[in-house]
Each structure stands twice: as structure tokens, then as C-alpha cells.
Design a protein around this motif. Structure first.
Motif, PDB file in Angstrom:
ATOM      1  N   ASN A 138      -4.002   2.969  -5.143  1.00 20.79           N
ATOM      2  CA  ASN A 138      -4.174   1.669  -5.320  1.00 20.79           C
ATOM      3  C   ASN A 138      -3.492   1.408  -6.735  1.00 20.79           C
ATOM      4  O   ASN A 138      -3.816   1.989  -7.671  1.00 20.79           O
ATOM      5  CB  ASN A 138      -5.521   1.322  -5.517  1.00 20.79           C
ATOM      6  N   MET A 185       0.723  -1.384   0.001  1.00 23.39           N
ATOM      7  CA  MET A 185       0.086   0.012  -0.066  1.00 23.39           C
ATOM      8  C   MET A 185       1.035   1.215   0.063  1.00 23.39           C
ATOM      9  O   MET A 185       1.888   1.402   0.560  1.00 23.39           O
ATOM     10  CB  MET A 185      -0.959   0.020   1.209  1.00 23.39           C
ATOM     11  N   THR A 200      -5.264   7.081  -0.441  1.00 28.51           N
ATOM     12  CA  THR A 200      -4.591   5.668  -0.880  1.00 28.51           C
ATOM     13  C   THR A 200      -4.229   5.719  -2.149  1.00 28.51           C
ATOM     14  O   THR A 200      -5.130   5.478  -3.124  1.00 28.51           O
ATOM     15  CB  THR A 200      -5.373   4.903  -0.063  1.00 28.51           C
TER      16      THR A 200
END
Lengths: 112, 117
Positions: free
Chosen positions: B50, B31, B48
């Protein structure tokens, strides 16, 4: 909601012991971190508590009480190089998955 | 532990322009994250990143303003678009490494200092 509180600043003397407190409110607690951040540098990992109790790692120890929403970072035998910001961060589980939320940090000044 | 580098380390930009920040990790990581940190303030998660799909944005952050790419497991970019002085901040890349102990540990890049005039 989520909330993390820690003192803004602390001052301590070289060779002494200092305790930095952190209280938190979160709906899906899944662990608490302490990070150290020197001015102008990236945060670096210090400790992680997921169960109640004290974790000791050299001069640094971290304590967690999940029922009280409380943690502290204990620094022993303070050195000048320990002058830095100490960030309390909580790993929170919600519908979107896991997220780490950071407190504003406690700036520690170590004086000779 | 994962070692993270960021480019540029600092920049001064004119309002209305855009800045793209690159983040390179020395190992494949599960991640990657982008944070913003105002001087003396906490780290605020922007999104985040991805791998192979759109980034997941936090409340208050949108893709049009902060487009993110993550073409593989070691690299990501954050673009701050249509800059205004309020975007002046430090932008930090972070990653979680499956081999870390504990596995939830996050590693951080040195940050990119952005000043918008």
C-alpha cells in the motif's frame, strides 16, 4: 475456503484443439482469469470472464459457468509456442476486499 | 499495459542473511502485490503493498519476515529476512493499472530467483 483445481499436465499435437478445465470454490466470486506463463517468465494475461458464457479472442477462448464453478480455456490451431503453463485465477471478494487466487497451473506440451 | 522490472533477477544467499528485491513499474499504478512461486507450483500472495501505509499481509506471512516498502506509485521493495533454505523460491512483483482493460488485470514482473544455501 477457496479452492481451484486444474489438471497438472496435458499434451496435444500441433494444429489441434485443446481444452484446459478449471473448477473453483469461492465464497465471493468476482471474476475468473486465465494467464499464460512460459518457463522462467512472468505470467501474462489471456482472458477474463465475469459473466457466464464464452469469450473469444483469436485462437483462444474462455468459458465460464458460475453456477457450476467451472471454466475452460480453449486453444485452437495449436502452435509449438503455446507450450507453457496456463494458470486459472479467481478474483474473490471477502471482508478484506478483493483478492486474486491462482490455481497451480496446467503445463501444456505441444508436440509436432 | 504496465511494464514491470525487478532487481536482482536472481541471487544466491547464505542462511541468516537478508535479500531486498526492488520492483519498478513504468507507470503509476493503483495497487502492487508480492507473490511467491515455488517451481511448478501456484503463485501465493505474500502481501499487498500500500502506498504511504503498511502492507497488508496474507495469512502465514508476517512483516518481520517480509518487510515491504512502497514509497510512491511506481516503486516497491520486498525484503526476505533471516533467510533459510525454505525461502528458496521465485518472488514476483505484480501491479494493477487503472487504465488496463479489464481494470482487474494484473501485470507481473519477470521474477527474482532466490536460492538460499
Amino acid at each position: 475456503g477457496q479452492n481451484i483445481d486444474q489438471p497438472t499436465e496435458m499434451t496435444a499435437t500441433e494444429g489441434a484443439i485443446v481444452q484446459i478445465n478449471c473448477t473453483y470454490q469461492t465464497s465471493g466470486f468476482n471474476g475468473l482469469f486465465w494467464y499464460q506463463q512460459h518457463a522462467g517468465e512472468a505470467p501474462t494475461f489471456l482472458s477474463y470472464n465475469v459473466l457466464d458464457g464464452l469469450e473469444e479472442k483469436g485462437r483462444f477462448s474462455s468459458f465460464l459457468s458460475r453456477s457450476k464453478g467451472y471454466s475452460y480455456l480453449l486453444l485452437k490451431e495449436l502452435q509449438m509456442k503455446d507450450s507453457a503453463s496456463y494458470l486459472c485465477a479467481v478474483r474473490d471478494r471477502n471482508t478484506g476486499g478483493f483478492k486474486t487466487i491462482f490455481g497451480a497451473g496446467t503445463r501444456l506440451f505441444v508436440k509436432a | 499495459s504496465a511494464v514491470i522490472s525487478q532487481k536482482p533477477s536472481r541471487d544466491i544467499c547464505q542462511r541468516g542473511t537478508s535479500l531486498t528485491i526492488q520492483c519498478q513499474v513504468d507507470s503509476q499504478v493503483t495497487m502492487m502485490f508480492w507473490y511467491r512461486q515455488q517451481p511448478g507450483q501456484s503463485l501465493t500472495l505474500i502481501a499487498t503493498a500500500n502506498q504511504g501505509s503498511e502492507a497488508t499481509y496474507e495469512s502465514g506471512f508476517v512483516i518481520d519476515k517480509f518487510p515491504i516498502s512502497r514509497p510512491n506509485l511506481t516503486f516497491s521493495t520486498l525484503t526476505v529476512s533471516n533467510l533459510s533454505p525454505e525461502d528458496s523460491s521465485i518472488y514476483l512483483c505484480s501491479a494493477r493499472d487503472r487504465g488496463a482493460k479489464p481494470v482487474e488485470t494484473q501485470y507481473f514482473g519477470p521474477g527474482t530467483r532466490l536460492l538460499v544455501l
